[in-house]
Design a protein around this motif. Structure first.
Motif, mmCIF file in Angstrom:
data_model
loop_
_atom_site.group_PDB
_atom_site.id
_atom_site.type_symbol
_atom_site.label_atom_id
_atom_site.label_comp_id
_atom_site.label_asym_id
_atom_site.label_seq_id
_atom_site.Cartn_x
_atom_site.Cartn_y
_atom_site.Cartn_z
ATOM 1 N N ALA A 181 41.973 43.633 46.910
ATOM 2 C CA ALA A 181 42.375 44.280 45.666
ATOM 3 C C ALA A 181 41.517 43.810 44.492
ATOM 4 C CB ALA A 181 43.854 44.011 45.385
ATOM 5 N N VAL A 182 41.185 42.534 44.449
ATOM 6 C CA VAL A 182 40.321 42.019 43.383
ATOM 7 C C VAL A 182 38.925 42.635 43.500
ATOM 8 C CG1 VAL A 182 39.201 39.943 42.469
ATOM 9 C CG2 VAL A 182 41.625 39.878 43.084
ATOM 10 N N ALA A 183 38.422 42.753 44.722
ATOM 11 C CA ALA A 183 37.102 43.362 44.935
ATOM 12 C C ALA A 183 37.103 44.818 44.477
ATOM 13 C CB ALA A 183 36.705 43.269 46.400
ATOM 14 N N ILE A 184 38.159 45.545 44.798
ATOM 15 C CA ILE A 184 38.250 46.949 44.390
ATOM 16 C C ILE A 184 38.336 47.059 42.871
ATOM 17 C CG2 ILE A 184 39.749 48.984 44.446
ATOM 18 C CD1 ILE A 184 40.379 48.213 47.381
ATOM 19 N N SER A 185 39.129 46.192 42.243
ATOM 20 C CA SER A 185 39.270 46.261 40.783
ATOM 21 C C SER A 185 37.975 45.903 40.054
ATOM 22 C CB SER A 185 40.416 45.356 40.313
ATOM 23 O OG SER A 185 40.064 44.005 40.440
ATOM 24 N N HIS A 186 37.135 45.071 40.670
ATOM 25 C CA HIS A 186 35.848 44.712 40.072
ATOM 26 C C HIS A 186 34.720 45.629 40.548
ATOM 27 C CE1 HIS A 186 37.983 41.061 38.986
ATOM 28 N NE2 HIS A 186 37.010 40.839 38.111
ATOM 29 N N ASP A 187 35.040 46.561 41.421
ATOM 30 C CA ASP A 187 34.075 47.528 41.940
ATOM 31 C C ASP A 187 32.879 46.851 42.608
ATOM 32 O OD1 ASP A 187 33.359 50.153 42.478
ATOM 33 O OD2 ASP A 187 32.083 50.284 40.698
ATOM 34 N N PRO A 217 31.618 45.079 46.609
ATOM 35 C CA PRO A 217 31.997 44.946 48.019
ATOM 36 C C PRO A 217 32.699 43.609 48.266
ATOM 37 C CG PRO A 217 29.707 45.636 47.818
ATOM 38 C CD PRO A 217 30.189 45.277 46.445
ATOM 39 N N LEU A 218 33.586 43.610 49.233
ATOM 40 C CA LEU A 218 34.353 42.404 49.556
ATOM 41 C C LEU A 218 33.429 41.239 49.892
ATOM 42 C CD1 LEU A 218 37.167 41.182 50.028
ATOM 43 C CD2 LEU A 218 37.032 42.010 52.367
ATOM 44 N N ARG A 219 32.368 41.514 50.628
ATOM 45 C CA ARG A 219 31.420 40.462 51.020
ATOM 46 C C ARG A 219 30.826 39.780 49.793
ATOM 47 N NH1 ARG A 219 26.101 40.395 51.052
ATOM 48 N NH2 ARG A 219 25.988 42.631 50.663
ATOM 49 N N GLU A 220 30.418 40.564 48.805
ATOM 50 C CA GLU A 220 29.814 39.990 47.604
ATOM 51 C C GLU A 220 30.821 39.167 46.805
ATOM 52 O OE1 GLU A 220 27.677 42.708 45.141
ATOM 53 O OE2 GLU A 220 26.599 43.563 46.853
ATOM 54 N N LEU A 221 32.056 39.634 46.741
ATOM 55 C CA LEU A 221 33.088 38.877 46.031
ATOM 56 C C LEU A 221 33.314 37.517 46.689
ATOM 57 C CD1 LEU A 221 35.351 38.847 43.807
ATOM 58 C CD2 LEU A 221 36.880 39.512 45.658
ATOM 59 N N ARG A 256 50.607 38.664 41.569
ATOM 60 C CA ARG A 256 52.065 38.833 41.571
ATOM 61 C C ARG A 256 52.479 39.996 42.469
ATOM 62 N NH1 ARG A 256 51.507 37.347 36.102
ATOM 63 N NH2 ARG A 256 51.384 39.518 35.434
ATOM 64 N N ILE A 257 51.619 41.008 42.591
ATOM 65 C CA ILE A 257 51.927 42.158 43.445
ATOM 66 C C ILE A 257 51.707 41.824 44.916
ATOM 67 C CG2 ILE A 257 51.191 44.503 44.069
ATOM 68 C CD1 ILE A 257 50.494 44.874 41.058
ATOM 69 N N TYR A 258 50.527 41.285 45.240
ATOM 70 C CA TYR A 258 50.149 41.080 46.637
ATOM 71 C C TYR A 258 50.593 39.741 47.214
ATOM 72 C CZ TYR A 258 47.293 45.252 46.398
ATOM 73 O OH TYR A 258 46.877 46.542 46.268
ATOM 74 N N LEU A 259 50.762 38.731 46.366
ATOM 75 C CA LEU A 259 51.083 37.395 46.860
ATOM 76 C C LEU A 259 52.048 36.728 45.891
ATOM 77 C CD1 LEU A 259 50.179 35.637 49.272
ATOM 78 C CD2 LEU A 259 48.443 34.682 47.799
ATOM 79 N N PRO A 260 53.340 37.156 45.904
ATOM 80 C CA PRO A 260 54.288 36.662 44.905
ATOM 81 C C PRO A 260 54.521 35.156 44.935
ATOM 82 C CG PRO A 260 55.347 38.217 46.417
ATOM 83 C CD PRO A 260 53.920 38.122 46.800
ATOM 84 N N GLY A 261 54.415 34.514 46.063
ATOM 85 C CA GLY A 261 54.659 33.072 46.146
ATOM 86 C C GLY A 261 53.392 32.254 46.145
ATOM 87 N N MET A 262 52.343 32.731 45.480
ATOM 88 C CA MET A 262 51.038 32.075 45.546
ATOM 89 C C MET A 262 51.080 30.647 45.015
ATOM 90 S SD MET A 262 47.324 33.330 44.221
ATOM 91 C CE MET A 262 47.672 33.223 42.483
ATOM 92 N N ASP A 263 51.838 30.389 43.972
ATOM 93 C CA ASP A 263 51.899 29.037 43.409
ATOM 94 C C ASP A 263 52.430 28.038 44.424
ATOM 95 O OD1 ASP A 263 50.964 30.090 41.060
ATOM 96 O OD2 ASP A 263 52.960 30.278 40.168
ATOM 97 N N ILE A 317 46.636 37.007 51.604
ATOM 98 C CA ILE A 317 45.461 36.518 50.880
ATOM 99 C C ILE A 317 44.320 37.517 51.019
ATOM 100 C CG2 ILE A 317 43.705 34.704 50.828
ATOM 101 C CD1 ILE A 317 45.935 32.732 51.554
ATOM 102 N N PHE A 318 44.158 38.086 52.208
ATOM 103 C CA PHE A 318 43.124 39.102 52.406
ATOM 104 C C PHE A 318 43.383 40.325 51.528
ATOM 105 C CE2 PHE A 318 41.806 43.030 54.527
ATOM 106 C CZ PHE A 318 40.427 42.846 54.480
ATOM 107 N N GLU A 319 44.624 40.789 51.490
ATOM 108 C CA GLU A 319 44.949 41.963 50.676
ATOM 109 C C GLU A 319 44.689 41.697 49.195
ATOM 110 O OE1 GLU A 319 48.963 42.940 51.674
ATOM 111 O OE2 GLU A 319 48.404 43.864 53.576
ATOM 112 N N LEU A 320 45.027 40.509 48.721
ATOM 113 C CA LEU A 320 44.763 40.154 47.328
ATOM 114 C C LEU A 320 43.257 40.128 47.070
ATOM 115 C CD1 LEU A 320 45.534 39.178 44.518
ATOM 116 C CD2 LEU A 320 45.668 36.861 45.459
ATOM 117 N N THR A 321 42.497 39.536 47.962
ATOM 118 C CA THR A 321 41.048 39.471 47.805
ATOM 119 C C THR A 321 40.438 40.870 47.791
ATOM 120 O OG1 THR A 321 41.089 37.362 48.986
ATOM 121 C CG2 THR A 321 38.951 38.401 48.702
#
Length: 96
Positions: free
Chosen positions: A18-24, A26-30, A58-65, A12-16
């Motif tokens: 990755a989302v922060a990086i893709s939105h440019d 900081p992780l804290r702000e996200l 799907r890449i970082y957390l394949p069984g998220m559902d 979950i941390f890695e996915l979070t």
């Protein structure tokens, strides 16, 4: 500002992150924005951004559902908590 320590599932941390990086942002702000949106009952991301987030999940957390269905069953605050383990204190050694 406070600096709390939060324990998260690694995936979950890695996915979070990755989302922060893709939105440019900081992780804290996200994390702050997602929490504020959740507390206000709004969606944290625009529907057009959801496709990119789905791809990352799907890449970082394949069984998220499956994980989400198990964890959010009945709401987060109604879920039964495990009691915390109490650590036994070590006996102090006598200096004599």
């Amino acid at each position: 500002m406070v600096k709390p320590t939060v324990t998260l599932d690694r995936k979950i941390f890695e996915l979070t992150r990755a989302v922060a990086i893709s939105h440019d942002v900081p992780l804290r702000e996200l994390v702050e924005e997602v929490l504020l949106a959740a507390f206000m009952g709004e969606e944290a991301f625009h529907p057009s951004e959801q496709d990119a987030i789905d791809m990352l999940s799907r890449i970082y957390l394949p069984g998220m559902d499956k994980i989400a269905a198990r964890r959010l069953k009945g709401g987060i605050l109604t879920r039964e908590r495990r009691p915390k383990r109490r650590r036994k204190r070590r006996a102090k050694k006598n200096p004599t």
